[in-house]
Write a protein that holds these residues in place. Structure first.
Motif, PDB file in Angstrom:
ATOM      1  N   ASP A   1      40.784  32.677  34.408  1.00 33.50           N
ATOM      2  CA  ASP A   1      40.289  33.621  35.404  1.00 33.50           C
ATOM      3  C   ASP A   1      41.211  34.829  35.503  1.00 33.50           C
ATOM      4  N   MET A   2      41.960  35.000  36.615  1.00 31.76           N
ATOM      5  CA  MET A   2      42.830  36.168  36.775  1.00 31.76           C
ATOM      6  C   MET A   2      44.297  35.818  36.511  1.00 31.76           C
TER       7      MET A   2
ATOM      8  N   ASP B   1      45.630  40.476  40.732  1.00 29.33           N
ATOM      9  CA  ASP B   1      44.369  40.850  41.370  1.00 29.33           C
ATOM     10  C   ASP B   1      43.729  42.011  40.617  1.00 29.33           C
ATOM     11  N   MET B   2      42.544  42.389  41.055  1.00 32.61           N
ATOM     12  CA  MET B   2      41.800  43.442  40.371  1.00 32.61           C
ATOM     13  C   MET B   2      42.525  44.781  40.465  1.00 32.61           C
ATOM     14  N   GLU B   3      43.234  44.991  41.559  1.00 30.39           N
ATOM     15  CA  GLU B   3      43.982  46.240  41.714  1.00 30.39           C
ATOM     16  C   GLU B   3      45.017  46.391  40.602  1.00 30.39           C
TER      17      GLU B   3
ATOM     18  N   ASN C   1      29.414  42.689  33.822  1.00 25.00           N
ATOM     19  CA  ASN C   1      29.829  42.805  35.227  1.00 25.00           C
ATOM     20  C   ASN C   1      29.224  41.698  36.096  1.00 25.00           C
TER      21      ASN C   1
ATOM     22  N   GLN D   1      30.795  39.185  37.640  1.00 23.55           N
ATOM     23  CA  GLN D   1      31.635  38.620  38.689  1.00 23.55           C
ATOM     24  C   GLN D   1      31.475  39.382  40.003  1.00 23.55           C
TER      25      GLN D   1
ATOM     26  N   LEU E   1      32.491  39.851  31.741  1.00 21.91           N
ATOM     27  CA  LEU E   1      33.110  41.139  32.043  1.00 21.91           C
ATOM     28  C   LEU E   1      32.221  42.289  31.573  1.00 21.91           C
TER      29      LEU E   1
ATOM     30  N   GLY F   1      32.182  40.981  43.417  1.00 26.27           N
ATOM     31  CA  GLY F   1      33.372  41.525  44.063  1.00 26.27           C
ATOM     32  C   GLY F   1      34.367  42.162  43.112  1.00 26.27           C
ATOM     33  N   ARG F   2      34.055  42.185  41.820  1.00 25.09           N
ATOM     34  CA  ARG F   2      34.944  42.803  40.832  1.00 25.09           C
ATOM     35  C   ARG F   2      34.130  43.765  39.969  1.00 25.09           C
ATOM     36  N   ASP F   3      34.556  45.006  39.927  1.00 25.26           N
ATOM     37  CA  ASP F   3      33.859  45.997  39.109  1.00 25.26           C
ATOM     38  C   ASP F   3      34.642  46.214  37.819  1.00 25.26           C
ATOM     39  N   TRP F   4      34.204  45.541  36.767  1.00 25.31           N
ATOM     40  CA  TRP F   4      34.890  45.636  35.486  1.00 25.31           C
ATOM     41  C   TRP F   4      34.475  46.876  34.695  1.00 25.31           C
TER      42      TRP F   4
END
Length: 388
Positions: free
Chosen positions: A242-243, A274-276, A302, A304, A299, A306-309
């Motif tokens: 995952d992350m 995190d995504m940031e 897109n 996922q 990915l 809450g996550r903008d890949w």
């Protein structure tokens, strides 16, 4: 039992990207590797690897009376065998593929880690080594905890395990089992393990040849990347799960393939981000490891919440890849690390490696290392089937 005495070095020439021309070329490659290692590892890590390399060269086999022989493991413990072990147990996940590279497809492995079978079912090893399906797994957990009562039922002649599993080693040795401790994690450790396991199998020459092959094939890549400046290397991350990204966990392939890992300044071998943080790094290439359930499409499309890949460079340019599985997973250090290095280098430097045919590289490597001829469909399964 198939005995493999010598590598087909004529075949090595067929898979070489470039021929090593004389001592000057060899020296230049060594200097390149040393410089690359110095840039990516702390001094303490370098000292550890040097110690490991020194220990690798000290693997010894001493012949005793009436055909018996003694092998020294990574602890310095001497284990004596009356004959080559016929009932073998491997506690750690990658060891069946290493054993196969030495001994071929035999019935010798009577027990292995459940995760080894999971990787086997996902890989072409199921075609190459159908006997492994019969290996018992109910004596061991995926975390390498051993159920001694069940293990004893297998009547192993030898048990291979990492030296870090001290409690399990003590438990097995107290029960009278012959335990050979190996080293975990680094590529130098894999090479040392190859030599020790080969010594147990009385195939010392085979172990030495496999180690040379690993070094030579990786050097083929590093020699081509000698002129690439650090600032010109592509920004690359690998998701372990995952992350959870690799910090230094996969330096053994990232460094020689010419990848710049923006996470390398963090602490630990891998870490959650995190995504940031991903957006700050904005990697040009994303690899998804084999311990992750993520696939490239998660990915690229897109998926996922809450996550903008879509705003990440690697995703926008469709540079997201699932790392292949050959006879075993390619991302951990292993026998097939040279293929991982070549595959990644071709993705990262398509112009430099435009002449490299990965399908043929895989075929030739498997024929030399495993003495197994892959079909086109099996090669496609390794390289293509997971890129969805």
């Amino acid at each position: 039992m198939r005995k493999i005495r010598n590598l087909m070095f004529a075949g090595i020439a067929a898979v070489s990207l470039t021929a090593c021309a004389g001592g000057a070329g060899t020296q230049e490659t060594a200097e390149t590797q040393e410089a690359s290692a110095a840039e990516t590892q702390e001094a303490s890590a370098a000292e550890t690897q040097e110690a490991s390399a020194a220990e690798t060269q000290e693997v010894s086999v001493v012949g005793d009376t009436a055909g018996s022989y003694t092998v020294t493991d990574v602890r310095g413990e001497k284990i004596t065998f009356d004959a080559e072990p016929q009932r073998v147990v491997t506690v750690e996940k990658p060891l069946p593929s290493i054993y196969y590279a030495i001994e071929g497809a035999t019935d010798n492995i009577v027990g292995c880690n459940p995760s080894s079978i999971k990787a086997y079912e996902e890989s072409v090893l199921r075609f190459m080594y159908p006997q492994l399906e019969n290996a018992a797994t109910d004596w061991c957990n995926t975390d390498s905890t051993v159920n001694l009562e069940e293990l004893l039922k297998l009547q192993p002649d030898v048990v291979f395990i990492y030296s870090t599993d001290e409690q399990e080693i003590e438990k097995m040795e107290s029960a009278g089992l012959k335990v050979v401790a190996l080293r975990s994690a680094e590529l130098d450790s894999v090479k040392e393990n190859l030599q020790i396991m080969a010594a147990v199998c009385q195939e010392e020459e085979r172990g030495e040849e496999l180690v040379r092959l690993i070094d030579e094939q990786i050097a083929e890549v590093t020699s081509r990347l000698d002129g690439v400046a650090e600032e010109d290397k592509p920004s690359v991350i690998e998701f372990y799960s995952d992350m959870n990204v690799s910090v230094s966990q996969y330096d053994h392939w990232m460094v020689p393939s010419g990848a710049h890992n923006p996470a390398s300044g963090l602490t630990g071998k891998k870490t959650e981000v995190d995504m940031e943080q991903i957006l700050l790094w904005n990697p040009e290439i994303i690899y998804i490891g084999n311990h992750s359930d993520l696939m490239p499409s998660d990915l690229l499309e897109n998926k996922q919440e809450g996550r903008d890949w879509s705003v990440v460079s690697a995703v926008a340019n469709k540079q997201v890849y699932k790392i292949p599985i050959g006879a075993y997973r390619w991302d951990p250090a292993g026998v097939e690390t040279p293929l991982m290095v070549k595959w990644a280098a071709k993705i990262q430097y398509p112009e430099i490696f435009a002449d490299m045919d990965m399908e043929q590289e895989v075929k030739d490597f498997f024929e030399i290392v495993y003495q197994y001829e892959l079909t086109d469909e099996q090669v496609s399964e390794i390289l293509d089937n997971r890129q969805q």
